[in-house]
Enzyme design. Structure first.
Site, mmCIF file in Angstrom:
data_model
loop_
_atom_site.group_PDB
_atom_site.id
_atom_site.type_symbol
_atom_site.label_atom_id
_atom_site.label_comp_id
_atom_site.label_asym_id
_atom_site.label_seq_id
_atom_site.Cartn_x
_atom_site.Cartn_y
_atom_site.Cartn_z
ATOM 1 N N ASP A 214 41.280 31.075 40.060
ATOM 2 C CA ASP A 214 42.428 31.976 40.084
ATOM 3 C C ASP A 214 43.130 31.916 41.445
ATOM 4 O O ASP A 214 44.361 31.816 41.526
ATOM 5 C CB ASP A 214 41.954 33.402 39.784
ATOM 6 C CG ASP A 214 43.088 34.411 39.818
ATOM 7 O OD1 ASP A 214 43.988 34.334 38.978
ATOM 8 O OD2 ASP A 214 43.068 35.289 40.702
ATOM 9 N N GLU B 275 40.996 28.425 34.377
ATOM 10 C CA GLU B 275 40.811 28.798 35.783
ATOM 11 C C GLU B 275 39.490 28.268 36.328
ATOM 12 O O GLU B 275 39.430 27.789 37.469
ATOM 13 C CB GLU B 275 40.860 30.321 35.926
ATOM 14 C CG GLU B 275 42.243 30.907 35.725
ATOM 15 C CD GLU B 275 42.285 32.415 35.875
ATOM 16 O OE1 GLU B 275 43.367 32.950 36.182
ATOM 17 O OE2 GLU B 275 41.231 33.070 35.676
ATOM 18 N N GLU C 140 35.781 30.899 37.773
ATOM 19 C CA GLU C 140 37.041 31.512 37.326
ATOM 20 C C GLU C 140 37.700 32.272 38.483
ATOM 21 O O GLU C 140 38.910 32.160 38.708
ATOM 22 C CB GLU C 140 36.761 32.457 36.165
ATOM 23 C CG GLU C 140 37.971 33.239 35.681
ATOM 24 C CD GLU C 140 37.573 34.491 34.927
ATOM 25 O OE1 GLU C 140 38.387 35.431 34.893
ATOM 26 O OE2 GLU C 140 36.452 34.539 34.400
ATOM 27 N N ASP D 274 40.395 31.859 30.952
ATOM 28 C CA ASP D 274 39.308 31.877 31.935
ATOM 29 C C ASP D 274 38.731 30.483 32.152
ATOM 30 O O ASP D 274 38.419 30.100 33.285
ATOM 31 C CB ASP D 274 38.190 32.820 31.472
ATOM 32 C CG ASP D 274 38.599 34.286 31.519
ATOM 33 O OD1 ASP D 274 39.628 34.590 32.140
ATOM 34 O OD2 ASP D 274 37.875 35.121 30.934
#
Length: 227
Positions: free
Chosen positions: A47, A119, A43, A116
């Site tokens: 990102d 990502e 995650e 999440d």
């Protein structure tokens, strides 16, 4: 994982990293005797990869936009509500590996968890195949929506608060996680947002992002009530 690959048309060379992308911490906690790894590191990577991929797309697609306009548009694209929409479109909630407690409390539909996972999937795809396949995925599910202005209506309270503060040159915003409560598989985060050391809002949520969004929402209400 095979079902996801067939349904999405995304084929991984290393299925272990795909498995990790869909493994929630609650699942790891309930299977401690096995060497499962949750998706939080992926995650984190995803990102950053999203920021790069979206920034590159916007930079080339909108050559007349200012830095501030690009930043605002990117924030509306990569914020939690828009990522949840994309996760639902890809039906990522179907494939998440959850602990029984998280499953029973509706974790499969929880916005922060879905964002999440999206990502983490991006992070896994980047590790497995590099940036180009990530961009190919975004060209299918994200960039066409940018073209029609779909993300301009997304509620991103952090971006709204930043814009509100910039209008008055009021100072620097800072977000702090001041408390973490509960077990690892059912963590609650408490966030405070401050403006030059003055606390504006405090929020809580099942993820740091969710807590920060709530804090920003309350800060907006406070600032507007003072006008």
């Amino acid at each position: 994982m095979e079902a996801f690959q067939q349904d999405s048309g995304i084929r991984f060379s290393n299925e272990a990293v795909l498995f990790e992308a869909f493994t929630h911490s609650s699942y790891v906690n309930e299977h401690r005797r096995k060497a499962f790894v949750d998706n939080e590191r992926l995650e984190f990577l995803g990102d950053a990869v999203l920021e790069v991929a979206v920034s590159q797309y916007l930079f080339h697609r909108y050559p007349k936009m200012t830095e501030g306009e690009l930043t605002k548009l990117r924030a509306s694209i990569v914020c939690e509500p828009s990522l949840v929409h994309l996760a639902n479109e890809l039906q990522l909630g179907t494939y998440i590996l959850l602990g029984k407690g998280e499953e029973n409390t509706g974790g499969r539909q929880r916005p922060a968890l879905l964002a999440d996972v999206f990502e983490a999937l991006v992070g896994a795809l980047y590790l497995d195949k590099g940036l180009d396949p990530v961009i190919e995925l975004l060209e299918k599910v994200m960039f066409p929506k940018v073209e029609i202005g779909a993300f301009s209506k997304v509620t991103d309270y952090k971006s709204q608060l930043q814009e509100l503060v910039q209008q008055d040159n009021a100072g620097q915003l800072k977000y702090d996680i001041i408390e973490e409560k509960g077990p690892a598989h059912n963590r609650i985060f408490v966030s405070q947002v401050s403006l030059d050391e003055q606390m504006l809002g405090e929020g809580s949520g099942r993820s740091k992002k969710e807590a920060e969004q709530q804090a920003a929402q309350l800060a907006i209400v406070k600032l507007k009530s003072e006008d």
